[in-house]
Every structure is written in structure tokens, then in C-alpha cells.
Scaffold this motif. Sequence first.
Motif, PDB file in Angstrom:
ATOM      1  N   THR A   1     -28.249  85.163 132.532  1.00 37.22           N
ATOM      2  CA  THR A   1     -27.118  84.619 131.787  1.00 37.22           C
ATOM      3  C   THR A   1     -27.373  84.740 130.303  1.00 37.22           C
ATOM      4  O   THR A   1     -28.514  84.702 129.854  1.00 37.22           O
ATOM      5  CB  THR A   1     -26.880  83.128 132.132  1.00 37.22           C
ATOM      6  N   PRO A   2     -26.333  84.881 129.518  1.00 38.95           N
ATOM      7  CA  PRO A   2     -26.512  84.938 128.066  1.00 38.95           C
ATOM      8  C   PRO A   2     -27.151  83.652 127.556  1.00 38.95           C
ATOM      9  O   PRO A   2     -26.957  82.581 128.110  1.00 38.95           O
ATOM     10  CB  PRO A   2     -25.072  85.071 127.529  1.00 38.95           C
ATOM     11  N   ASP A   3     -27.953  83.777 126.493  1.00 43.07           N
ATOM     12  CA  ASP A   3     -28.636  82.623 125.910  1.00 43.07           C
ATOM     13  C   ASP A   3     -27.653  81.523 125.551  1.00 43.07           C
ATOM     14  O   ASP A   3     -26.598  81.772 124.992  1.00 43.07           O
ATOM     15  CB  ASP A   3     -29.396  83.038 124.652  1.00 43.07           C
ATOM     16  N   ASP A   4     -28.020  80.316 125.883  1.00 46.56           N
ATOM     17  CA  ASP A   4     -27.303  79.098 125.487  1.00 46.56           C
ATOM     18  C   ASP A   4     -25.866  79.002 125.985  1.00 46.56           C
ATOM     19  O   ASP A   4     -25.103  78.195 125.469  1.00 46.56           O
ATOM     20  CB  ASP A   4     -27.318  78.934 123.964  1.00 46.56           C
ATOM     21  N   ILE A   5     -25.480  79.763 126.985  1.00 41.45           N
ATOM     22  CA  ILE A   5     -24.091  79.678 127.432  1.00 41.45           C
ATOM     23  C   ILE A   5     -23.780  78.308 128.027  1.00 41.45           C
ATOM     24  O   ILE A   5     -22.746  77.726 127.749  1.00 41.45           O
ATOM     25  CB  ILE A   5     -23.719  80.815 128.407  1.00 41.45           C
ATOM     26  N   ASP A   6     -24.695  77.760 128.814  1.00 40.87           N
ATOM     27  CA  ASP A   6     -24.465  76.447 129.398  1.00 40.87           C
ATOM     28  C   ASP A   6     -24.494  75.375 128.315  1.00 40.87           C
ATOM     29  O   ASP A   6     -23.683  74.447 128.329  1.00 40.87           O
ATOM     30  CB  ASP A   6     -25.502  76.148 130.476  1.00 40.87           C
ATOM     31  N   THR A   7     -25.406  75.489 127.397  1.00 42.74           N
ATOM     32  CA  THR A   7     -25.503  74.536 126.302  1.00 42.74           C
ATOM     33  C   THR A   7     -24.255  74.577 125.433  1.00 42.74           C
ATOM     34  O   THR A   7     -23.731  73.532 125.041  1.00 42.74           O
ATOM     35  CB  THR A   7     -26.750  74.827 125.443  1.00 42.74           C
ATOM     36  N   ALA A   8     -23.762  75.753 125.148  1.00 39.34           N
ATOM     37  CA  ALA A   8     -22.555  75.884 124.321  1.00 39.34           C
ATOM     38  C   ALA A   8     -21.349  75.275 125.029  1.00 39.34           C
ATOM     39  O   ALA A   8     -20.538  74.596 124.401  1.00 39.34           O
ATOM     40  CB  ALA A   8     -22.299  77.345 123.990  1.00 39.34           C
ATOM     41  N   LEU A   9     -21.236  75.507 126.316  1.00 44.83           N
ATOM     42  CA  LEU A   9     -20.117  74.958 127.084  1.00 44.83           C
ATOM     43  C   LEU A   9     -20.173  73.430 127.079  1.00 44.83           C
ATOM     44  O   LEU A   9     -19.175  72.765 126.790  1.00 44.83           O
ATOM     45  CB  LEU A   9     -20.146  75.477 128.526  1.00 44.83           C
ATOM     46  N   ILE A  10     -21.330  72.889 127.369  1.00 43.47           N
ATOM     47  CA  ILE A  10     -21.488  71.436 127.387  1.00 43.47           C
ATOM     48  C   ILE A  10     -21.243  70.857 126.001  1.00 43.47           C
ATOM     49  O   ILE A  10     -20.606  69.813 125.861  1.00 43.47           O
ATOM     50  CB  ILE A  10     -22.879  71.044 127.934  1.00 43.47           C
ATOM     51  N   ASP A  11     -21.713  71.541 124.974  1.00 39.70           N
ATOM     52  CA  ASP A  11     -21.510  71.069 123.600  1.00 39.70           C
ATOM     53  C   ASP A  11     -20.018  70.995 123.273  1.00 39.70           C
ATOM     54  O   ASP A  11     -19.542  70.009 122.702  1.00 39.70           O
ATOM     55  CB  ASP A  11     -22.232  71.997 122.625  1.00 39.70           C
ATOM     56  N   ARG A  12     -19.249  72.024 123.646  1.00 39.81           N
ATOM     57  CA  ARG A  12     -17.799  72.013 123.407  1.00 39.81           C
ATOM     58  C   ARG A  12     -17.122  70.872 124.165  1.00 39.81           C
ATOM     59  O   ARG A  12     -16.247  70.191 123.637  1.00 39.81           O
ATOM     60  CB  ARG A  12     -17.170  73.348 123.814  1.00 39.81           C
ATOM     61  N   GLN A  13     -17.558  70.672 125.414  1.00 39.23           N
ATOM     62  CA  GLN A  13     -16.965  69.611 126.219  1.00 39.23           C
ATOM     63  C   GLN A  13     -17.262  68.236 125.624  1.00 39.23           C
ATOM     64  O   GLN A  13     -16.372  67.382 125.535  1.00 39.23           O
ATOM     65  CB  GLN A  13     -17.479  69.698 127.662  1.00 39.23           C
ATOM     66  N   ILE A  14     -18.484  68.031 125.190  1.00 38.76           N
ATOM     67  CA  ILE A  14     -18.860  66.745 124.597  1.00 38.76           C
ATOM     68  C   ILE A  14     -18.138  66.533 123.275  1.00 38.76           C
ATOM     69  O   ILE A  14     -17.678  65.425 122.979  1.00 38.76           O
ATOM     70  CB  ILE A  14     -20.389  66.639 124.452  1.00 38.76           C
ATOM     71  N   ASN A  15     -17.996  67.586 122.487  1.00 37.79           N
ATOM     72  CA  ASN A  15     -17.243  67.458 121.233  1.00 37.79           C
ATOM     73  C   ASN A  15     -15.789  67.075 121.502  1.00 37.79           C
ATOM     74  O   ASN A  15     -15.211  66.248 120.800  1.00 37.79           O
ATOM     75  CB  ASN A  15     -17.316  68.742 120.411  1.00 37.79           C
ATOM     76  N   GLU A  16     -15.185  67.677 122.526  1.00 37.82           N
ATOM     77  CA  GLU A  16     -13.810  67.311 122.854  1.00 37.82           C
ATOM     78  C   GLU A  16     -13.743  65.873 123.354  1.00 37.82           C
ATOM     79  O   GLU A  16     -12.796  65.138 123.039  1.00 37.82           O
ATOM     80  CB  GLU A  16     -13.206  68.262 123.888  1.00 37.82           C
ATOM     81  N   MET A  17     -14.759  65.439 124.099  1.00 39.31           N
ATOM     82  CA  MET A  17     -14.794  64.052 124.558  1.00 39.31           C
ATOM     83  C   MET A  17     -14.847  63.100 123.357  1.00 39.31           C
ATOM     84  O   MET A  17     -14.172  62.061 123.351  1.00 39.31           O
ATOM     85  CB  MET A  17     -15.984  63.825 125.486  1.00 39.31           C
ATOM     86  N   ARG A  18     -15.608  63.454 122.344  1.00 38.90           N
ATOM     87  CA  ARG A  18     -15.670  62.624 121.130  1.00 38.90           C
ATOM     88  C   ARG A  18     -14.313  62.581 120.433  1.00 38.90           C
ATOM     89  O   ARG A  18     -13.890  61.533 119.950  1.00 38.90           O
ATOM     90  CB  ARG A  18     -16.736  63.164 120.182  1.00 38.90           C
ATOM     91  N   GLU A  19     -13.639  63.729 120.377  1.00 39.12           N
ATOM     92  CA  GLU A  19     -12.296  63.766 119.781  1.00 39.12           C
ATOM     93  C   GLU A  19     -11.328  62.891 120.573  1.00 39.12           C
ATOM     94  O   GLU A  19     -10.488  62.199 119.991  1.00 39.12           O
ATOM     95  CB  GLU A  19     -11.776  65.203 119.732  1.00 39.12           C
ATOM     96  N   LEU A  20     -11.450  62.922 121.890  1.00 38.24           N
ATOM     97  CA  LEU A  20     -10.600  62.086 122.732  1.00 38.24           C
ATOM     98  C   LEU A  20     -10.888  60.602 122.496  1.00 38.24           C
ATOM     99  O   LEU A  20      -9.965  59.791 122.447  1.00 38.24           O
ATOM    100  CB  LEU A  20     -10.787  62.439 124.210  1.00 38.24           C
ATOM    101  N   GLU A  21     -12.161  60.264 122.354  1.00 37.19           N
ATOM    102  CA  GLU A  21     -12.521  58.874 122.068  1.00 37.19           C
ATOM    103  C   GLU A  21     -11.902  58.421 120.746  1.00 37.19           C
ATOM    104  O   GLU A  21     -11.369  57.306 120.651  1.00 37.19           O
ATOM    105  CB  GLU A  21     -14.038  58.706 122.032  1.00 37.19           C
TER     106      GLU A  21
END
Length: 123
Positions: A49-69
Amino acid sequence: MANFTEDQLAQLKTALHERYLALQEEVQNELAHTNDIRDSERSEYLNDTPDDIDTALIDRQINEMRELEMSMEYLNELEFGDCIDCGNEIGFERLLAYPSAQRCIECQSKYEKAFPQESSPSL
């Protein structure tokens, strides 16, 4: 705050909550998937898998969760639905489709043109 009816506010609150729960589940599933991979398989998995793909996905999801909060907090404080750039109403349909939207469509378009390198959701 933008002028929404009580029914619209209830729909927006539900949309915020549902999107938050969906993101929470996606993060948990991604983390569970990573944890399910045995150590012997982990290096093979990571090499495929490309480097950091899972980390990048989780980071985007967590950032959106913060925006939702933040959006939920603004909704509770009656400061929800105004564009952070121009101050105009974002629009009910846009917020229903993308509950954590912080800009109206026009300002979001300008923002994406000015900062194309950022991977934020589109209109």
C-alpha cells in the motif's frame, strides 16, 4: 445565525449527529482492520500500500469529526449556518448535504481555487 425553522434545525442536528457516528464507525473499522493484520503479514501489507494511506484517511476523518463537533457547538449556541468568510447564510440544502460546511458555495469555490493543495471536501 442563519434563519432556519425549528424543523430545519432538527434535521441539521440529526445530519450532524449521523455523519459524526458514520465517521466514528469508519475510523474504528479502519483501526480494527489494521489491528487484524498479524505481525508477519504487516510488513507485506505495508509494502503493498502507498505510504501513510491509512493514516491520511483516518486523519481526514478525525478532522471532519472535529469540524462536526464545532458545528454542533455552534448549533447549540445559535451561531450555526453563517459562512466564516463572508458572513452570509450557507444554505439549508448545503448544510444538510455537508453538515460541517463552514463556507457558502461561492466562498468554498474561491477557497478551493486559492488553496488547491488542501484536500478538503468539494462543494
